[in-house]
Enzyme design. Sequence first.
Site, PDB file in Angstrom:
ATOM      1  N   LYS A  54       0.786  -1.201   0.000  1.00  0.00           N
ATOM      2  CA  LYS A  54       0.000   0.000   0.000  1.00  0.00           C
ATOM      3  C   LYS A  54       0.826   1.263   0.000  1.00  0.00           C
ATOM      4  O   LYS A  54       0.305   2.360  -0.155  1.00  0.00           O
ATOM      5  CB  LYS A  54      -0.969  -0.004   1.188  1.00  0.00           C
ATOM      6  CG  LYS A  54      -0.331  -0.329   2.523  1.00  0.00           C
ATOM      7  CD  LYS A  54      -1.376  -0.740   3.569  1.00  0.00           C
ATOM      8  CE  LYS A  54      -0.677  -1.466   4.647  1.00  0.00           C
ATOM      9  NZ  LYS A  54      -1.554  -1.902   5.722  1.00  0.00           N
ATOM     10  N   GLY A  55       2.166   1.110   0.169  1.00  0.00           N
ATOM     11  CA  GLY A  55       3.029   2.294   0.228  1.00  0.00           C
ATOM     12  C   GLY A  55       2.954   3.161  -1.008  1.00  0.00           C
ATOM     13  O   GLY A  55       3.137   4.373  -0.934  1.00  0.00           O
ATOM     14  N   GLU A 110       6.424   1.920  -8.230  1.00  0.00           N
ATOM     15  CA  GLU A 110       6.893   1.481  -6.910  1.00  0.00           C
ATOM     16  C   GLU A 110       7.212   2.676  -6.031  1.00  0.00           C
ATOM     17  O   GLU A 110       7.595   3.733  -6.528  1.00  0.00           O
ATOM     18  CB  GLU A 110       8.185   0.655  -7.072  1.00  0.00           C
ATOM     19  CG  GLU A 110       7.964  -0.840  -6.947  1.00  0.00           C
ATOM     20  CD  GLU A 110       7.688  -1.317  -5.530  1.00  0.00           C
ATOM     21  OE1 GLU A 110       6.985  -0.626  -4.763  1.00  0.00           O
ATOM     22  OE2 GLU A 110       8.171  -2.400  -5.191  1.00  0.00           O
ATOM     23  N   ASP A 111       7.067   2.496  -4.728  1.00  0.00           N
ATOM     24  CA  ASP A 111       7.454   3.570  -3.820  1.00  0.00           C
ATOM     25  C   ASP A 111       8.976   3.602  -3.668  1.00  0.00           C
ATOM     26  O   ASP A 111       9.610   4.587  -3.999  1.00  0.00           O
ATOM     27  CB  ASP A 111       6.746   3.448  -2.453  1.00  0.00           C
ATOM     28  CG  ASP A 111       6.793   2.047  -1.863  1.00  0.00           C
ATOM     29  OD1 ASP A 111       7.418   1.149  -2.459  1.00  0.00           O
ATOM     30  OD2 ASP A 111       6.199   1.842  -0.792  1.00  0.00           O
ATOM     31  N   ASP A 114      14.820  -1.163  -2.764  1.00  0.00           N
ATOM     32  CA  ASP A 114      15.977  -1.313  -1.880  1.00  0.00           C
ATOM     33  C   ASP A 114      16.817  -2.481  -2.398  1.00  0.00           C
ATOM     34  O   ASP A 114      17.647  -2.316  -3.282  1.00  0.00           O
ATOM     35  CB  ASP A 114      15.477  -1.527  -0.454  1.00  0.00           C
ATOM     36  CG  ASP A 114      16.577  -1.468   0.581  1.00  0.00           C
ATOM     37  OD1 ASP A 114      17.683  -1.022   0.238  1.00  0.00           O
ATOM     38  OD2 ASP A 114      16.346  -1.878   1.725  1.00  0.00           O
ATOM     39  N   PHE A 163      16.973   4.779   6.861  1.00  0.00           N
ATOM     40  CA  PHE A 163      15.552   4.442   6.919  1.00  0.00           C
ATOM     41  C   PHE A 163      14.748   5.737   6.978  1.00  0.00           C
ATOM     42  O   PHE A 163      14.932   6.545   7.879  1.00  0.00           O
ATOM     43  CB  PHE A 163      15.255   3.565   8.132  1.00  0.00           C
ATOM     44  CG  PHE A 163      13.865   3.017   8.115  1.00  0.00           C
ATOM     45  CD1 PHE A 163      13.584   1.847   7.424  1.00  0.00           C
ATOM     46  CD2 PHE A 163      12.831   3.695   8.749  1.00  0.00           C
ATOM     47  CE1 PHE A 163      12.288   1.347   7.373  1.00  0.00           C
ATOM     48  CE2 PHE A 163      11.529   3.197   8.705  1.00  0.00           C
ATOM     49  CZ  PHE A 163      11.267   2.024   8.011  1.00  0.00           C
ATOM     50  N   VAL A 164      13.888   5.941   6.007  1.00  0.00           N
ATOM     51  CA  VAL A 164      13.116   7.179   5.950  1.00  0.00           C
ATOM     52  C   VAL A 164      11.619   6.880   6.026  1.00  0.00           C
ATOM     53  O   VAL A 164      11.185   5.753   5.772  1.00  0.00           O
ATOM     54  CB  VAL A 164      13.425   7.968   4.657  1.00  0.00           C
ATOM     55  CG1 VAL A 164      14.908   8.281   4.557  1.00  0.00           C
ATOM     56  CG2 VAL A 164      12.953   7.202   3.418  1.00  0.00           C
ATOM     57  N   ASP A 170       6.520   3.847   5.572  1.00  0.00           N
ATOM     58  CA  ASP A 170       6.071   3.744   6.953  1.00  0.00           C
ATOM     59  C   ASP A 170       7.149   3.210   7.871  1.00  0.00           C
ATOM     60  O   ASP A 170       8.106   2.567   7.439  1.00  0.00           O
ATOM     61  CB  ASP A 170       4.883   2.781   7.032  1.00  0.00           C
ATOM     62  CG  ASP A 170       5.312   1.321   6.794  1.00  0.00           C
ATOM     63  OD1 ASP A 170       5.879   1.050   5.722  1.00  0.00           O
ATOM     64  OD2 ASP A 170       5.120   0.476   7.695  1.00  0.00           O
ATOM     65  N   ARG A 176       2.944   7.298   6.876  1.00  0.00           N
ATOM     66  CA  ARG A 176       2.743   7.263   5.424  1.00  0.00           C
ATOM     67  C   ARG A 176       2.135   8.554   4.910  1.00  0.00           C
ATOM     68  O   ARG A 176       2.369   8.954   3.775  1.00  0.00           O
ATOM     69  CB  ARG A 176       1.792   6.111   5.039  1.00  0.00           C
ATOM     70  CG  ARG A 176       2.333   4.715   5.265  1.00  0.00           C
ATOM     71  CD  ARG A 176       1.372   3.704   4.641  1.00  0.00           C
ATOM     72  NE  ARG A 176       1.538   2.339   5.113  1.00  0.00           N
ATOM     73  CZ  ARG A 176       2.397   1.464   4.604  1.00  0.00           C
ATOM     74  NH1 ARG A 176       3.183   1.817   3.611  1.00  0.00           N
ATOM     75  NH2 ARG A 176       2.497   0.247   5.089  1.00  0.00           N
TER      76      ARG A 176
END
Length: 192
Positions: A54-55, A110-111, A114, A163-164, A170, A176
């Site tokens: 859901k990001g 895509e959000d 990584d 990590f953001v 989230d 979010r």
Amino acid sequence: MMDAEITDKYPGISGDLSEILISPEQLRNRVSALGAQISQDYEGLNPLMVGVLKGVVFFMADLLKSINIPLEVDFMAVASYSPEARDQGLVRLVKDLELSITGRHVLFVEDVIDTGLTLNYLLSNLRTREPASLEVCACFNKTKHRLIDIPLKYKGFDLPDKFVVGYGLDYRERYRNLPFVALLKPEVFQSG
Ligand code: IMP
Ligand code: MG
């Protein structure tokens, strides 16, 4: 740097944040530039925009609103079997696409990418359905831990190896909804 003009609108959240990395204005500008480029590239192709819940919905909504050609939208959802399985990119499809992609020009949105493992798995799955084309548009790109080379046709921002949160990303399902990208204070990770 923390920008009070931005964070003051989030009094219940700003105390958790240590730094704003990407401002709402930077996001708006970059996302609308991506939308303009995609509008040009996909003119006349009636592309199908595919997102994984859901990001991505936060970025995807802004991106699609800045595209001015006809398009269609669909979503899939995945779940991890286990942390170990996730490390190998193995995910379970809990919601498949509703539309057929065979012969369609598909843009996978895509959000953040990584390691690239999850995305690689999903792209392989979609390729078996024989789309006319399959490209990737990612809002954020992290390269430090990339294990699989993902051909990224459209990219919003490169992120540092940190990590953001915000703009869909989230920490334990929170943050979010922030219209900017921020770092969390270390104590947020320690509490509960
Ligand atoms: P990967 O590319 O398979 O490693 O998966 C990337 C996923 O990890 C994303 O879809 C996010 O859910 C999560 N992720 C990676 N970096 C961050 C971050 O900085 N903040 C929040 N979630 C992240
Ligand atoms: Mg995700």
